[in-house]
Design a protein around this motif. Sequence first.
Motif: not given
Length: 231
Positions: A164, A170, A174-175
Amino acid sequence: METETLALAQEIDFSMLALFARATLTVKLVMTLLLLASFWSWAIIIQKHINFRRARQAAAVFDQAFWSGEPLDELFETVGAEPDGAAERIFAAGMMEWRRSHRQDGGLIAGAAPRIDRSMDVAIAKEAEGLNKGLGFLATVGSTAPFVGLFGTVWGIMHAFQQIALQQNTNLAVVAPGIAEALLATALGLLAAIPAVVFYNKLSGDSDRIVGGYEAFADEFSTILSRQLDA
């Protein structure tokens, strides 16, 4: 923006194989270790169930033969010095010491009863060791697997946060993958630990009951021989 993020997240494969493939090497090693521990635990559980059932059946058959009224010497000749069943081996250990305690003139060597008891106690201890073999592994898996899985999760989350930071993004796409990969390690740890703990408790209780049956038989057998000694 939220619609694009959700669309990207839906395109990500969250199957267990995909999560494993995307995980870091350390997390993969943790997952592999937990899967092997779970597989070996189930192998022990199944084998112990088979062994315990055979032990109970063999003890029931021999108990019936022992209390059938057949003379002990004849029963010992039938059983032999190295029988297959556990109860038979305990009986054979006592009978062999009983015969060794007789002098050539037919008299008994002093201290025969304690020696017979010790011989059967040693035989029972060997049988108990065989019954409990492998249970220590279940106890170890049950107590350590959750922590091993937690280590994999912490390592995976740490790697996810690093990704990240590198991407400076975020959003969910992606998370989510990194967090999911990390949590899979904890899930595998619980998957290995819960059956190991449950069946360790059950199998330990079954083993204690079987050994208790052997001890009860040894006490009854010792009582019968003590009557002959007194006579």
